[in-house]
Design an enzyme around this catalytic site. Structure first.
Site, mmCIF file in Angstrom:
data_model
loop_
_atom_site.group_PDB
_atom_site.id
_atom_site.type_symbol
_atom_site.label_atom_id
_atom_site.label_comp_id
_atom_site.label_asym_id
_atom_site.label_seq_id
_atom_site.Cartn_x
_atom_site.Cartn_y
_atom_site.Cartn_z
ATOM 1 N N ASP A 173 -29.938 -61.421 29.881
ATOM 2 C CA ASP A 173 -28.571 -61.287 30.857
ATOM 3 C C ASP A 173 -29.070 -60.602 32.143
ATOM 4 O O ASP A 173 -29.928 -60.033 32.238
ATOM 5 C CB ASP A 173 -27.624 -60.351 30.091
ATOM 6 N N ARG A 190 -26.995 -65.245 28.708
ATOM 7 C CA ARG A 190 -27.484 -64.929 27.553
ATOM 8 C C ARG A 190 -27.816 -66.341 26.733
ATOM 9 O O ARG A 190 -28.411 -66.393 25.951
ATOM 10 C CB ARG A 190 -26.765 -63.991 26.519
ATOM 11 N N ASP A 221 -40.427 -54.577 30.278
ATOM 12 C CA ASP A 221 -40.496 -54.370 31.538
ATOM 13 C C ASP A 221 -41.068 -53.039 32.022
ATOM 14 O O ASP A 221 -42.425 -53.035 31.989
ATOM 15 C CB ASP A 221 -39.065 -54.627 32.371
ATOM 16 N N PHE A 277 -37.013 -61.367 38.118
ATOM 17 C CA PHE A 277 -35.846 -60.973 37.045
ATOM 18 C C PHE A 277 -35.280 -62.358 36.448
ATOM 19 O O PHE A 277 -35.104 -63.334 36.975
ATOM 20 C CB PHE A 277 -34.631 -60.567 37.968
HETATM 21 P P1 IMP Z 1 -37.290 -51.534 30.420
HETATM 22 O O1 IMP Z 1 -36.829 -50.314 29.617
HETATM 23 O O2 IMP Z 1 -37.578 -51.445 31.886
HETATM 24 O O3 IMP Z 1 -38.574 -51.677 29.519
HETATM 25 O O4 IMP Z 1 -36.352 -52.585 30.131
HETATM 26 C C1 IMP Z 1 -36.110 -53.160 28.854
HETATM 27 C C2 IMP Z 1 -34.686 -53.844 28.932
HETATM 28 O O5 IMP Z 1 -34.338 -54.114 30.211
HETATM 29 C C3 IMP Z 1 -34.873 -55.000 28.364
HETATM 30 O O6 IMP Z 1 -34.593 -54.909 26.841
HETATM 31 C C4 IMP Z 1 -33.687 -55.913 29.085
HETATM 32 O O7 IMP Z 1 -32.610 -55.898 28.383
HETATM 33 C C5 IMP Z 1 -33.778 -55.540 30.457
HETATM 34 N N1 IMP Z 1 -34.639 -56.366 31.141
HETATM 35 C C6 IMP Z 1 -35.831 -55.878 31.760
HETATM 36 N N2 IMP Z 1 -36.357 -56.996 32.558
HETATM 37 C C7 IMP Z 1 -35.305 -57.819 32.743
HETATM 38 C C8 IMP Z 1 -35.302 -59.233 33.294
HETATM 39 O O8 IMP Z 1 -36.018 -59.535 33.916
HETATM 40 N N3 IMP Z 1 -33.956 -59.743 32.962
HETATM 41 C C9 IMP Z 1 -33.064 -59.330 31.976
HETATM 42 N N4 IMP Z 1 -33.023 -58.154 31.490
HETATM 43 C C10 IMP Z 1 -34.224 -57.266 31.752
HETATM 44 MG MG MG Z 2 -29.974 -56.545 29.502
#
Ligand code: IMP
Ligand code: MG
Length: 187
Positions: free
Chosen positions: A159, A165, A102, A152
């Site tokens: 989750d 999940r 993300d 999302f």
């Molecule tokens: P980042 O640090 O923003 O890249 O987020 C990574 C973590 O956020 C992932 O490993 C997920 O656990 C969670 N995450 C990010 N986007 C989503 C989503 O759309 N649905 C569920 N979990 C998400």
């Molecule tokens: Mg999560």
């Protein structure tokens, strides 16, 4: 639970077909290399189980437990590691498995931590999903299951506040279900 899903993006069979391809690429790339897979819990649990059973290499598997959300649906940039000791990564090729790329903050923090704690031969990243968006952290994923929009999503390991999940598919969470939430999140 399914009433909370606005739209299914990837059914189980679609995911499985893509896993066959991903597993072929990974097997090809890591043939004759000492591979350690690091699965980021909890989100990559189901993805890792299904993917790695398709990879016929003598790999080692370890898990990392991190928390990157502190409420809501955006990671805040503060990544907490639950590990007491880091896995032994010296002289090994490391493939980090995560559910979704993300903002890139979580994976960037994990990469940094690994390089700080050992001397891996290489560190690469494999994610089931990659959001197409401007990322807060520069991070490249080398193996990607599917690109998705900036929405999302839940299911197949992903989750919202630890729920959904166990859905066998990946779907977009309904706005009403999103607005019901509150509290801490992990991996
Ligand atoms: P980042 O640090 O923003 O890249 O987020 C990574 C973590 O956020 C992932 O490993 C997920 O656990 C969670 N995450 C990010 N986007 C989503 C989503 O759309 N649905 C569920 N979990 C998400
Ligand atoms: Mg999560």
């Amino acid at each position: 639970m399914r009433d909370d899903i606005e739209r299914i993006l990837f059914h189980e069979q679609t995911i499985f077909s893509r896993l066959d391809e991903l597993a072929r690429d990974i097997t090809e790339y890591y043939r004759d290399k000492e591979l350690t897979v690091l699965a980021v819990l909890n989100g990559s649990l189901i993805f890792a189980a299904d993917l790695l059973r398709r990879v016929p290499l003598p790999l080692k598997l370890d898990c990392l437990s991190v928390a990157s959300y502190h409420g809501g649906t955006e990671s805040c940039g503060v990544v907490t590691f639950d590990q007491v000791s880091m896995p032994d990564i010296d002289g090994r090729h490391i493939l980090i498995l995560d559910d979704i790329l993300d903002s890139g903050r979580t994976l960037q923090a994990i990469e940094g931590k690994l390089r700080e704690h050992g001397a891996p031969l290489s560190v690469r990243v494999c994610v089931l999903l990659r959001k197409l968006k401007q990322r807060a952290a520069e991070l490249e994923a080398h193996h990607v299951g599917f690109d998705i929009g900036d929405e999302f999503v839940v299911g197949y390991g992903l989750d919202y506040q630890e729920r959904y999940r166990n859905l066998p598919f990946v779907g977009v969470l309904d706005a009403a279900a999103l607005s019901r939430g509150g509290g801490a999140e992990r991996g």
